[in-house]
Write a protein that holds these residues in place. Structure first.
Motif, PDB file in Angstrom:
ATOM      1  N   GLY A   1       0.869  -1.105  -0.006  1.00 18.98           N
ATOM      2  CA  GLY A   1      -0.071  -0.033  -0.040  1.00 18.98           C
ATOM      3  C   GLY A   1       0.919   1.257  -0.162  1.00 18.98           C
ATOM      4  O   GLY A   1       1.869   1.312   0.484  1.00 18.98           O
TER       5      GLY A   1
ATOM      6  N   PHE B   1      -5.184   6.312  -1.765  1.00 21.23           N
ATOM      7  CA  PHE B   1      -4.522   4.739  -1.589  1.00 21.23           C
ATOM      8  C   PHE B   1      -4.299   4.014  -2.818  1.00 21.23           C
ATOM      9  O   PHE B   1      -5.083   3.774  -3.703  1.00 21.23           O
ATOM     10  CB  PHE B   1      -5.333   4.167  -0.489  1.00 21.23           C
TER      11      PHE B   1
ATOM     12  N   GLY C   1      -3.364   0.250  -3.824  1.00 21.30           N
ATOM     13  CA  GLY C   1      -3.183  -1.211  -3.120  1.00 21.30           C
ATOM     14  C   GLY C   1      -2.823  -2.280  -3.888  1.00 21.30           C
ATOM     15  O   GLY C   1      -2.809  -2.320  -5.275  1.00 21.30           O
TER      16      GLY C   1
ATOM     17  N   GLN D   1      -2.571  -4.667  -9.145  1.00 20.12           N
ATOM     18  CA  GLN D   1      -2.397  -3.654  -8.329  1.00 20.12           C
ATOM     19  C   GLN D   1      -3.647  -2.577  -8.749  1.00 20.12           C
ATOM     20  O   GLN D   1      -4.008  -2.472  -9.991  1.00 20.12           O
ATOM     21  CB  GLN D   1      -1.212  -2.977  -8.795  1.00 20.12           C
TER      22      GLN D   1
END
Length: 894
Positions: A502, A510, A512, A548
């Motif tokens: 992250g 964000f 991740g 991703q």
């Protein structure tokens, strides 16, 4: 009359016999037949034992030495001796021997015993659960054993010793016996402990040292150090208070000269900045540090140096002072070096490696290092053992001491060259033997070489399948047939990774990542579930699956497979990978920043082959790969001018030559990592008939054209003997070029700089772009736009960059479960979008500190706090500078 008779008996037959006879009830019943004035002889007709609960009757009788049929005197020494024997064994609390009855010459004896209590349990008070658990392992208390004074005394000593080792010198221990209500004759021990505070070292004073300063000797004591202090302000204020107002100027005048030695003493008394050392006192470590001081003296020529006084003085309940007195003795020098027994190599060759000349300071440590193992250069043993002389022996003997000069004779026994006979492997529960054997430089039938042992240990550690700290080898030489058997001992560690990565940055927050990486995978074991542990492992192959995402803004999907030994005979790797990424961003007609109406899709496949080179040495690798990518732009007019809906193709060939010689992949303490990479597309502009002046943007960008050069270097320099404090020095360069002036620099494959270097930061979503970390700045903020292009939403990246850095590391732990270390860093770098502005000395500087945690299951976790010293120009996306804290989970890129 009875009193006179009693005194007579005490003097004649002894107090013990009379006293114990008086205690037995049966004896008092039969004493009417005894004459104390004239002891009589009797035959033992029987022995009865009373008062036993656990002890065996026959065993107790055997301990007394009395047997049925023996002739004894009553009263007499046999009875008192039997009582003493029972007492000496420590099994009983009380004992008496009486006479049940007497018939003629026969006597029946009764032994009345009281057993000592036995231990049923013990517990601690005054300490925490962690200390209690560790302490129980140190104690030898066994339930069921007899509780006696020796047990209590030994337990008290063991408890104190345990806490003294941890720096609690004033530990008090009180042991209380408690009757166990659930067990007859059972005792519970309540061990009360008051550790008080840890005892620190207030001050260390050293006398007798003239050649070497106090500070230098104290620095050699690695585990024994003074408590940090800073009393400078207090001392100055107290001295100022001693002066009258009218005399204040005298305090600063030159009429009070201070020598340099006096200043150093004053500073040492008032300032001690102890950062990396603990100041608690532990006797065993203090003893080792005293030996270190003597070794240091010996290295400086003082071979007779010794510590004549080492006194510990209580400063208060929490601190002690240490006083040392040193007798340095004279300083010695080398005179003559004499070689005997050397037939393979000449005196000249051996002297060149030894590096000692007449008149050099006598140094025992250097002799041992140059003869046995020199990590920083050649040594005599390595010279012979790298040529197969495993049975080589050398002894240095001082043959003459004349004044301050010493003659040393090097006595050599060369022996025969040894051949490797058998090579075995143990401890590999998951990894197949053939995976390990292909990394071994020690091959049966080959001449033994010490360098092959060292190289093999490094290669096995770099695999990542085994704990590098415990890799060892057991050698069994056979002088009779000049062979040696080698057993490699390994400890498996899991290095498969579940990646939960992250990062936070940019307008979309964000980013991740979820991924699975199997670093010791086995394709051939997939159809054989019995060989799964718990997955098909053991062949050293690598399989990686990765997703991703950043919501609708970005998604990336990838899969890759690597076979490190294609064909199984040579270290030639095959890698295959496929990637797909989708990036959405606010285009020209977007209503707001979050209106993601423009799209860039990238599809990529690649295949690569790598091999280990034998020249210049086998640390070198060469990798070649072929890659094909398709870039699809949808409603993106600002990305490529005049081409909002373009499809670009990229066919690239990459070649990378690298050298990697680090000792530990997780925490390198020595060695280096160097790589030079070159990527080429075909020079379409050189053979194309396309008219570049009249061609449409779609035609110009149908095939991507560029060449790209990358250089990376990292050096690891150990700064202490234990290879814990390590300095990493690194340099990175990147250049993108074009084949013709008719074409522009490629809009893809550019450089993005800034942040902690986590792949996928906003603005760096295009597959194949290089993300360059520069801690202390926002992600990708040092990324120039193309000339005459708006910077908003259209960061295109640089075509040339450089970066330099230093990182000072110290480990918390380097075990197989986790590798944790802290660091301080200083970095500088910059990124340019044209060569006219390129200036390698104009860089953005940053410094800070942080920590890294590597766990096999989760990969790398990074904590960085950096301060960027230089504000970023307004032409970049986020013109900021200052302090930045960055937290990353995942792989740091450059």
């Amino acid at each position: 009359m009875r009193a006179i008779l009693l005194i007579f008996l005490l003097l004649f037959v002894g107090f013990d016999s009379v006293a114990q006879f008086r205690r037995g009830r049966s004896e008092r019943a039969a004493t009417d037949n005894l004459n104390y004035a004239n002891p009589a002889e009797y035959y033992i007709a029987g022995i009865e034992v009373t008062g036993l609960n656990i002890l065996d009757k026959n065993a107790m009788i055997s301990l007394t030495g009395l047997r049925v049929g023996d002739k004894i005197k009553i009263p007499g020494d046999a009875i008192s001796g039997a009582i003493r024997k029972l007492w000496n064994h420590g099994l009983i609390g009380d004992v008496s021997i009486g006479v049940q009855r007497i018939e003629g010459d026969n006597v029946w004896l009764e032994i009345n015993l009281s057993e000592r209590p036995r231990l049923t349990n013990f517990y601690f008070t005054g300490i925490n659960k962690s200390q209690e658990s560790s302490l129980k392992e140190e104690l030898t208390l066994i339930r069921g054993k007899i509780v006696n004074d020796a047990m209590l005394r030994n337990t008290e000593i063991a408890v104190k010793k345990f806490f003294v080792k941890k720096g609690f010198l004033n530990t008090e221990v009180k042991i209380v016996q408690e009757r166990d209500t659930f067990a007859t004759d059972g005792i519970r021990l309540r061990i009360g402990i008051n550790t008080h505070s840890k005892v620190k070292i207030n001050k260390i004073t050293i006398d007798g040292n003239e050649a070497i300063t106090d500070g230098k000797l104290k620095s050699k004591m690695k585990k024994t150090a003074e408590h940090p202090r800073f009393y400078l302000h207090r001392t100055l204020i107290s001295k100022l208070m001693d002066y009258k107002p009218g005399k204040m100027k005298d305090f600063f005048s030159s009429t009070y000269p201070v020598s340099w030695d006096e200043f150093k003493d004053f500073f040492a008394d008032n300032v001690k900045l102890n950062v990396f050392k603990g100041s608690k006192f532990i006797q065993s470590e203090f003893d080792n540090d005293k030996k270190t001081i003597i070794d240091y003296y010996n290295s400086k020529g003082y071979r007779d140096a010794e510590i004549v006084i080492d006194t510990i003085i209580n400063h208060n309940m929490k601190a002690i002072n240490i006083h040392l007195a040193v007798d340095e003795g004279p300083k010695y020098y080398f005179r003559n070096i004499i070689w005997t027994g050397n037939y393979i190599h000449s005196d000249k060759t051996l002297n060149a490696i030894l590096g000692i000349k007449k008149g050099d300071v006598y140094n025992r440590e250097m002799i041992e290092r140059k003869l046995s193992f020199n990590p920083k250069g050649p040594d005599i043993s390595g010279l012979y053992m790298d040529d197969g002389y495993l049975f080589f022996q050398i002894n240095d003997v001082e043959v003459a001491v004349v004044g301050d000069s010493i003659d040393v004779e090097m006595r050599i026994r060369e022996g025969e060259q040894a051949t490797i006979n058998e090579v075995t492997i143990s401890g590999n529960d998951r990894t197949s033997d053939h995976v390990i054997r292909r990394e071994l430089s020690t091959v049966p039938g080959q001449k033994f070489r010490r360098s092959d042992i060292i190289r093999t240990q490094q290669k096995l550690g770099q695999l990542g399948y085994f704990n590098p700290q415990t890799i060892g080898q057991k050698m069994e030489p056979n002088m009779a047939n000049a062979t040696v058997d080698i057993e490699w001992t390994l400890e498996e560690q899991s290095n498969d990774q579940i990646e939960l990565s992250g990062g936070w940055g940019g307008a979309f927050g964000f980013v991740g990542t979820v991924g699975l990486t199997f670093n010791n995978f086995s394709l051939r074991n997939i159809p054989h579930p019995s060989k799964w542990r718990p997955l098909p492992v053991g062949d050293g192959q690598r399989l990686s699956l990765r997703i991703q995402a950043n919501g609708r803004n970005f998604q990336n999907y990838s899969i890759s497979f690597t076979e490190p030994w294609l064909g199984g005979r040579k270290p030639q790797s095959l890698s295959v990978s496929a990637n797909k990424s989708i990036s959405r961003f606010a285009g020209q007609n977007a209503t707001n920043f979050f209106d993601l109406n423009s799209t860039l899709k990238v599809d990529n496949i690649s295949i690569g082959i790598g091999k280990v080179l034998e020249w210049p040495d086998n640390y070198f690798t060469l990798t070649n790969s072929l890659s094909y990518s398709v870039y699809t732009l949808i409603n993106a007019p600002n990305y490529i001018p005049g081409c909002p809906d373009c499809i670009s193709n990229s066919l690239t060939f990459n070649t990378t030559i690298a050298r990697r010689s680090v000792d530990n992949p997780m925490y390198p303490s020595q060695g280096s990592e160097i790589s030079l990479s070159a990527t080429f597309t075909p020079p379409f502009s050189q053979w194309s008939s396309l008219n570049y002046e009249t061609a449409t943007p779609q035609e110009l960008n149908k095939w991507v054209e560029y060449h790209k050069w990358m250089f990376d270097a990292k050096y690891y320099i150990p700064l202490d003997r234990n290879n814990k404090l390590v300095l990493e020095a690194k340099a990175h360069f990147g250049f993108i070029g074009r084949y013709s002036q008719r074409t522009d620099y490629t809009p893809f494959e550019r450089f993005f700089m800034g942040g902690a270097g986590l792949a996928g930061g906003f603005g760096a979503f295009v597959l194949g772009q290089d993300i360059i970390a520069l801690r202390g700045y926002d992600d990708n903020v040092i990324t120039p736009p193309f000339p005459n292009q708006p910077s908003t939403n259209n960061i295109r990246g640089g075509i040339v960059y450089d970066k330099f850095g230093l990182e000072l590391r110290y480990p918390v732990t380097t075990g197989s479960a986790a590798t944790i270390y802290g660091f301080m860093f200083a970095e500088a770098g910059n990124n340019w979008n044209n060569y006219e502005d390129f200036n390698p000395f104009s860089m953005y500087k940053t410094a800070g500190f942080g920590a890294r945690i590597f766990m096999p299951a989760f990969g790398l976790i990074g904590l960085n706090w950096g301060y960027g010293f230089d504000p970023v120009p307004l032409g970049s996306r986020n013109p900021v500078s200052g302090a930045k804290f960055q937290f990353t989970i995942g792989q740091q890129i450059r």
